[in-house]
Design a protein around this motif. Structure first.
Motif, PDB file in Angstrom:
ATOM      1  N   ASP A 184     -29.957 -18.896  21.588  1.00 60.28           N
ATOM      2  CA  ASP A 184     -29.194 -17.733  21.145  1.00 60.28           C
ATOM      3  C   ASP A 184     -29.992 -16.448  21.282  1.00 60.28           C
ATOM      4  N   GLY A 185     -29.321 -15.397  21.739  1.00 63.28           N
ATOM      5  CA  GLY A 185     -29.917 -14.077  21.702  1.00 63.28           C
ATOM      6  C   GLY A 185     -30.098 -13.619  20.266  1.00 63.28           C
ATOM      7  N   PHE A 186     -31.000 -12.666  20.083  1.00 67.19           N
ATOM      8  CA  PHE A 186     -31.365 -12.189  18.738  1.00 67.19           C
ATOM      9  C   PHE A 186     -30.420 -11.060  18.351  1.00 67.19           C
ATOM     10  N   GLY A 187     -29.317 -11.414  17.669  1.00 65.23           N
ATOM     11  CA  GLY A 187     -28.317 -10.416  17.314  1.00 65.23           C
ATOM     12  C   GLY A 187     -27.911 -10.510  15.857  1.00 65.23           C
ATOM     13  N   TYR A 188     -28.219  -9.466  15.066  1.00 66.16           N
ATOM     14  CA  TYR A 188     -27.864  -9.414  13.646  1.00 66.16           C
ATOM     15  C   TYR A 188     -27.456  -7.989  13.286  1.00 66.16           C
ATOM     16  N   ARG A 189     -26.566  -7.883  12.307  1.00 68.63           N
ATOM     17  CA  ARG A 189     -26.181  -6.573  11.776  1.00 68.63           C
ATOM     18  C   ARG A 189     -26.124  -6.670  10.255  1.00 68.63           C
ATOM     19  N   PRO A 190     -26.416  -5.566   9.544  1.00 66.82           N
ATOM     20  CA  PRO A 190     -26.318  -5.591   8.081  1.00 66.82           C
ATOM     21  C   PRO A 190     -24.894  -5.918   7.634  1.00 66.82           C
ATOM     22  N   SER A 191     -24.772  -6.731   6.612  1.00 71.03           N
ATOM     23  CA  SER A 191     -23.454  -7.076   6.081  1.00 71.03           C
ATOM     24  C   SER A 191     -22.819  -5.872   5.396  1.00 71.03           C
ATOM     25  N   ASP A 192     -21.509  -5.947   5.185  1.00 65.65           N
ATOM     26  CA  ASP A 192     -20.783  -4.834   4.572  1.00 65.65           C
ATOM     27  C   ASP A 192     -21.319  -4.479   3.197  1.00 65.65           C
ATOM     28  N   ASP A 193     -21.749  -5.485   2.454  1.00 66.01           N
ATOM     29  CA  ASP A 193     -22.232  -5.203   1.095  1.00 66.01           C
ATOM     30  C   ASP A 193     -23.712  -4.815   1.068  1.00 66.01           C
ATOM     31  N   GLY A 194     -24.342  -4.793   2.236  1.00 62.61           N
ATOM     32  CA  GLY A 194     -25.738  -4.393   2.308  1.00 62.61           C
ATOM     33  C   GLY A 194     -26.709  -5.379   1.705  1.00 62.61           C
ATOM     34  N   ARG A 195     -26.258  -6.594   1.435  1.00 64.77           N
ATOM     35  CA  ARG A 195     -27.109  -7.576   0.754  1.00 64.77           C
ATOM     36  C   ARG A 195     -27.627  -8.669   1.698  1.00 64.77           C
ATOM     37  N   GLY A 196     -27.355  -8.539   2.950  1.00 65.04           N
ATOM     38  CA  GLY A 196     -27.811  -9.574   3.876  1.00 65.04           C
ATOM     39  C   GLY A 196     -27.559  -9.169   5.313  1.00 65.04           C
ATOM     40  N   VAL A 198     -25.652 -10.302   9.077  1.00 62.69           N
ATOM     41  CA  VAL A 198     -24.591 -11.077   9.716  1.00 62.69           C
ATOM     42  C   VAL A 198     -25.050 -11.444  11.127  1.00 62.69           C
ATOM     43  N   LYS A 199     -25.025 -12.727  11.448  1.00 60.45           N
ATOM     44  CA  LYS A 199     -25.396 -13.174  12.791  1.00 60.45           C
ATOM     45  C   LYS A 199     -24.266 -12.867  13.761  1.00 60.45           C
ATOM     46  N   ILE A 200     -24.611 -12.236  14.874  1.00 60.79           N
ATOM     47  CA  ILE A 200     -23.630 -11.953  15.922  1.00 60.79           C
ATOM     48  C   ILE A 200     -23.584 -13.157  16.871  1.00 60.79           C
ATOM     49  N   PRO A 201     -22.421 -13.798  17.010  1.00 62.19           N
ATOM     50  CA  PRO A 201     -22.347 -14.959  17.900  1.00 62.19           C
ATOM     51  C   PRO A 201     -22.775 -14.615  19.326  1.00 62.19           C
ATOM     52  N   GLN A 202     -23.477 -15.537  19.933  1.00 56.85           N
ATOM     53  CA  GLN A 202     -23.953 -15.368  21.313  1.00 56.85           C
ATOM     54  C   GLN A 202     -23.228 -16.397  22.175  1.00 56.85           C
TER      55      GLN A 202
END
Length: 330
Positions: A184-196, A198-202
């Motif tokens: 998997d490529g390295f893809g993440y974004r902050p969650s809506d609640d700012g507490r974690g 979110v992995k972006i599917p590859q």
């Protein structure tokens, strides 16, 4: 043991023979370590002075160098000593490990997999659903090839390598030990609640052209969508990272510990020095060179050499280094 006369070696190299020796040659060796039964090579003036004390009987030398063979020794003068030495190394290259049987009984091969003629699959390999292996493919022990992957003719995969699902590999490739293709490529974004995070599917794959060689412990990640692409003839050293959606043109070189971030594009014939880092969404155009340890933050024009961190045109960066040294002295 293989052994060759000076005449046999010169016939192979098609060089100009200077001097003579009746000593047969059992192998190549570097100047300082060579014995009387060795052939060595001298590619620059830096090493000419070492010839006098070397015990080697024969040296392959660039035809531009001023050097004499000495008593009972010989020189083979060629246009390019490095390329000539490659022929000698091939001549003395030991055979690869042999398979007692083409398909080891401990290999697990899905019934739907298609194997070409003369494939060799070693102990504890896994070949998944709908995999296609071309003619003469070699999988050394403990290789995993996952579902729907296609591997072209005469490709060699060394132990510990993992090729993930849906990858497409060309002909005559070499993957050394513990290469990772299609993780998997390295893809993440902050969650809506700012507490974690979110992995972006590859969901893409990796496409690798013909005659590509990838060194041990290097990684080529699958694309977020579409494909990560490595063009024909590319050579990748050990411990190199090629991130998701990067595209490499033909005959690029990446030295050890270098890395491409996501969606980097390399033109044809690009050279990336050791430990160099390339920022995401950057384009390095054909024929450009990135010096070792450099950090590329912006696009690089075709044919340009860049150095430093952040990388700049080589002459500009060298002038800056000289100016800094002068300032420090003052």
């Amino acid at each position: 043991m293989k052994s060759y006369s000076i005449q046999e070696l010169n016939t192979l190299l098609n060089g100009v023979l200077v001097g003579d020796t009746c000593q047969r040659i059992d192998g190549p060796e570097q100047l300082e370590k060579a014995k009387i039964n060795h052939i060595t090579f001298i590619g620059s003036n830096k090493y000419v002075k070492l010839w006098q004390d070397s015990k080697a009987s024969i040296a392959i030398v660039n035809d531009t160098l001023v050097i004499e063979p000495g008593k009972d020794r010989a020189l083979i003068r060629v246009k390019n000593a490095d390329l000539a030495m490659a022929k000698i190394l091939e001549l003395f290259n030991p055979c690869s490990p042999e398979f007692d049987t083409n398909i080891h009984p401990t290999a697990v091969i899905h019934p739907s997999a298609i194997l070409g003629e003369d494939c060799k699959i070693g102990a504890n390999c896994y070949v998944g659903k709908d995999v296609v292996l071309g003619n003469g493919v070699i999988l050394y022990p403990n290789v995993c090839v996952f579902d729907e992957t296609i591997i072209g003719d005469h490709t060699t995969v060394w132990s510990g390598t993992v090729i993930r699902e849906r990858c497409i590999i060309g002909n005559h490739c070499i993957f050394h030990t513990n290469v990772s293709i299609g993780a998997d490529g390295f893809g993440y974004r902050p969650s809506d609640d700012g507490r974690g995070l979110v992995k972006i599917p590859q969901i893409g794959n990796v496409i690798i052209g013909h005659y590509v060689e990838i060194g041990a412990n290097s990684c080529v990640d699958r694309a977020k969508f579409s494909s990560t692409i490595i063009g024909d003839g590319c050579k990748i050293d050990n411990l190199v990272q090629v991130a998701h959606n990067s595209v490499m043109g033909r005959s690029c070189i990446m030295a050890g510990h270098s890395g491409l971030a996501g969606s980097v594009t390399l033109g044809d014939g690009v050279i990336i020095g050791g430990s160099a880092s390339i920022k995401d969404h950057t384009t390095i155009h054909s024929g450009a060179t990135v010096g070792a340890g450099s950090g590329v933050m912006n696009d690089v024009p075709a044919g340009q050499t860049v150095l430093g961190y952040p990388a700049q045109e080589a002459r500009t960066m060298l002038k800056q280094w000289v100016a800094m040294k002068r300032m420090m002295k003052n």
